[in-house]
Scaffold this motif. Structure first.
Motif, PDB file in Angstrom:
ATOM      1  N   LEU A 123       0.835  -1.212   0.000  1.00  0.00           N
ATOM      2  CA  LEU A 123       0.000   0.000   0.000  1.00  0.00           C
ATOM      3  C   LEU A 123       0.867   1.260   0.000  1.00  0.00           C
ATOM      4  O   LEU A 123       0.542   2.249  -0.659  1.00  0.00           O
ATOM      5  CB  LEU A 123      -0.961  -0.002   1.192  1.00  0.00           C
ATOM      6  CG  LEU A 123      -2.004  -1.125   1.168  1.00  0.00           C
ATOM      7  CD1 LEU A 123      -2.891  -1.070   2.407  1.00  0.00           C
ATOM      8  CD2 LEU A 123      -2.863  -1.085  -0.093  1.00  0.00           C
ATOM      9  N   GLU A 124       1.993   1.204   0.707  1.00  0.00           N
ATOM     10  CA  GLU A 124       2.889   2.368   0.724  1.00  0.00           C
ATOM     11  C   GLU A 124       3.432   2.656  -0.683  1.00  0.00           C
ATOM     12  O   GLU A 124       3.481   3.811  -1.125  1.00  0.00           O
ATOM     13  CB  GLU A 124       4.059   2.112   1.695  1.00  0.00           C
ATOM     14  CG  GLU A 124       4.980   3.320   1.841  1.00  0.00           C
ATOM     15  CD  GLU A 124       6.297   3.000   2.549  1.00  0.00           C
ATOM     16  OE1 GLU A 124       6.445   1.887   3.088  1.00  0.00           O
ATOM     17  OE2 GLU A 124       7.172   3.883   2.544  1.00  0.00           O
ATOM     18  N   ALA A 125       3.815   1.604  -1.390  1.00  0.00           N
ATOM     19  CA  ALA A 125       4.345   1.781  -2.755  1.00  0.00           C
ATOM     20  C   ALA A 125       3.277   2.381  -3.663  1.00  0.00           C
ATOM     21  O   ALA A 125       3.541   3.319  -4.427  1.00  0.00           O
ATOM     22  CB  ALA A 125       4.826   0.434  -3.301  1.00  0.00           C
ATOM     23  N   ILE A 126       2.063   1.851  -3.581  1.00  0.00           N
ATOM     24  CA  ILE A 126       0.983   2.351  -4.444  1.00  0.00           C
ATOM     25  C   ILE A 126       0.686   3.817  -4.118  1.00  0.00           C
ATOM     26  O   ILE A 126       0.522   4.646  -5.017  1.00  0.00           O
ATOM     27  CB  ILE A 126      -0.277   1.483  -4.276  1.00  0.00           C
ATOM     28  CG1 ILE A 126      -0.013   0.069  -4.806  1.00  0.00           C
ATOM     29  CG2 ILE A 126      -1.470   2.113  -4.991  1.00  0.00           C
ATOM     30  CD1 ILE A 126      -1.101  -0.939  -4.448  1.00  0.00           C
ATOM     31  N   ARG A 127       0.640   4.138  -2.823  1.00  0.00           N
ATOM     32  CA  ARG A 127       0.286   5.503  -2.416  1.00  0.00           C
ATOM     33  C   ARG A 127       1.352   6.518  -2.803  1.00  0.00           C
ATOM     34  O   ARG A 127       1.045   7.680  -3.065  1.00  0.00           O
ATOM     35  CB  ARG A 127       0.023   5.544  -0.903  1.00  0.00           C
ATOM     36  CG  ARG A 127      -1.298   4.898  -0.547  1.00  0.00           C
ATOM     37  CD  ARG A 127      -1.479   4.708   0.941  1.00  0.00           C
ATOM     38  NE  ARG A 127      -2.699   3.927   1.187  1.00  0.00           N
ATOM     39  CZ  ARG A 127      -2.938   3.236   2.292  1.00  0.00           C
ATOM     40  NH1 ARG A 127      -2.047   3.218   3.274  1.00  0.00           N
ATOM     41  NH2 ARG A 127      -4.062   2.558   2.421  1.00  0.00           N
ATOM     42  N   TYR A 128       2.609   6.078  -2.852  1.00  0.00           N
ATOM     43  CA  TYR A 128       3.665   7.001  -3.266  1.00  0.00           C
ATOM     44  C   TYR A 128       3.720   7.112  -4.792  1.00  0.00           C
ATOM     45  O   TYR A 128       3.762   8.204  -5.361  1.00  0.00           O
ATOM     46  CB  TYR A 128       5.029   6.536  -2.736  1.00  0.00           C
ATOM     47  CG  TYR A 128       6.146   7.483  -3.121  1.00  0.00           C
ATOM     48  CD1 TYR A 128       6.433   8.610  -2.347  1.00  0.00           C
ATOM     49  CD2 TYR A 128       6.893   7.284  -4.285  1.00  0.00           C
ATOM     50  CE1 TYR A 128       7.431   9.500  -2.720  1.00  0.00           C
ATOM     51  CE2 TYR A 128       7.893   8.176  -4.669  1.00  0.00           C
ATOM     52  CZ  TYR A 128       8.162   9.264  -3.882  1.00  0.00           C
ATOM     53  OH  TYR A 128       9.138  10.153  -4.255  1.00  0.00           O
ATOM     54  N   LEU A 129       3.733   5.973  -5.466  1.00  0.00           N
ATOM     55  CA  LEU A 129       3.991   5.965  -6.910  1.00  0.00           C
ATOM     56  C   LEU A 129       2.773   6.369  -7.735  1.00  0.00           C
ATOM     57  O   LEU A 129       2.911   7.048  -8.758  1.00  0.00           O
ATOM     58  CB  LEU A 129       4.457   4.566  -7.342  1.00  0.00           C
ATOM     59  CG  LEU A 129       5.762   4.064  -6.699  1.00  0.00           C
ATOM     60  CD1 LEU A 129       5.976   2.589  -7.016  1.00  0.00           C
ATOM     61  CD2 LEU A 129       6.952   4.898  -7.178  1.00  0.00           C
TER      62      LEU A 129
END
Ligand SMILES: [Mn+2]
Length: 383
Positions: A256-262
């Motif tokens: 979720l962190e990757a999706i929210r950043y990228l």
């Protein structure tokens, strides 16, 4: 384009591959290290022929993932042939763009993807691949390591895993050296990609451990992916978001962190949607829905973060009687993903497709008549 699935990871545009995509209901195809002529670079006519072959079946060539490792081995390791390789990779990127192909996935793993087992230990005895760093460190088990040989495809082995092929490059590289060679490569080739209308899309390191075979694996965390994006914020560079690998890093939280950043930065080129149980140093691949993350939550997060590209299954557990390509496992995963996308599209629709009566206060009496509370001790009502 709307969020959609693609069939991928094949190397050849065979009838079987294209028919499978059409039958599954995919709109597009991806190739992993397509089997094209050329020892140092790919030529325009071969790339055009590949795209036309896909389009002749009413499908779209969404992306090519990976040039052969030996096209840019010295780029990754800062070897003596690096600048000559960069010239050839630049020519390949220009040819990909001229051929009307918009995406080239790549990775920064000179010694490829490793696993320590391919065993019938998944759900119901399904064959899955697994990794355990403690087994890598036992030198006596070297012959049992599995390496995905993306440079020389092995067609009869599932996901090209080659046993007994410990990828000894005979060199050691630190984190700092791998970052320096990556930055050199990016500085030379992101502008070329941008001019050619091609997006270079980076796959994280799988397995995401500090190093293997003496070579550092720098893209082993979400922070490292953020750093790559900060280095190349323009349109020529993006992330090939392998959620299987990100799940190996840190489960649903990392995903979720990757999706929210990228996502909001437009830096998710496309998605590999697979999952594992466990995180580094040890994990095993599994079916969607039984791993570290909930696929429905992840698909919703992708939509919320603005992702509108294609999703592929990457690799899957082998279902009973499966083919080397894994048609059965892939069909399960792709159907699963299609169902989630359809449900989400329905939820997003501006109005419900059917109007239901408001189960408000006025209906309570009627509902109570239809479904009376059972008498204590009474037998269950017959249907
Ligand atoms: Mn992947």
């Amino acid at each position: 384009m709307p969020m959609r699935i693609a069939v991928g990871q094949g190397a050849r545009a065979t009838d079987e591959y294209l028919d499978f995509a059409a039958q599954i209901g995919a709109s597009g195809i991806q190739f992993n290290t397509p089997d094209l002529p050329g020892e140092k670079r790919w030529e325009l006519e071969d790339l055009v022929a590949l795209r036309e072959r896909v389009e002749s079946r009413g499908l779209r060539l969404e992306a090519i993932e990976n040039i052969p490792n030996h096209f840019y081995g010295d780029c990754m390791l800062a070897g003596p042939g690096r600048d000559e390789e960069i010239d050839n990779v630049a020519a390949t990127i220009r040819n990909i763009g001229s051929a009307g192909i918009g995406l080239l996935g790549f990775n920064w793993m000179p010694n490829s993807v490793w696993r320590t087992g391919l065993l019938p230990e998944g759900r119901g005895g399904a064959v899955v691949s697994a990794f355990d760093l403690s087994l890598v460190e036992e030198r006596s088990r070297e012959g049992k390591l599995l390496v995905a040989r993306r440079d020389r495809r092995v067609e009869d082995k599932k996901d090209s895993w080659s046993a007994g092929a410990m990828y000894e490059l005979g060199v050691e590289r630190t984190d700092g050296e791998m970052w320096a060679s990556f930055e050199y490569f990016m500085r030379a080739l992101v502008p070329v990609a941008q001019d050619a209308g091609v997006v270079l899309a980076l796959h994280p390191d799988d397995p995401p451990v500090p190093s293997l075979g003496g070579v550092a694996r720098i893209f082993r965390s979400v922070d490292a992916l953020k750093r790559a994006v900060e280095l190349s914020p323009g349109p020529g560079f993006s992330i090939e978001l392998c959620l299987g690998t990100v799940s190996e890093m840190g489960g649903e939280e990392a995903v979720l962190e990757a999706i929210r950043y990228l996502g909001p930065r437009g830096k998710i080129a496309y998605v590999h949607l697979r999952d594992v149980k466990g995180t580094v140093p040890a994990f095993a691949e599994c079916f969607l829905g039984e791993g570290n993350y909930r696929p429905a939550i992840v698909i919703r997060e992708l939509r919320a973060a603005g992702f509108d590209g294609f999703i592929l299954d990457d690799h899957t557990p082998a279902l009973v009687g499966d083919s080397p390509y894994g048609h059965r496992g892939r069909a399960f995963a792709l159907g699963y993903i299609q169902g989630l996308i359809e449900m989400m599209d329905l939820d997003d629709a501006p109005a419900p497709r059917h109007a239901y009566p408001d189960p408000g206060a006025g209906d309570e009496t009627r509902l109570a008549e239809r479904y009376p509370d059972p008498e204590p001790g009474a037998p269950p009502p017959k249907a």
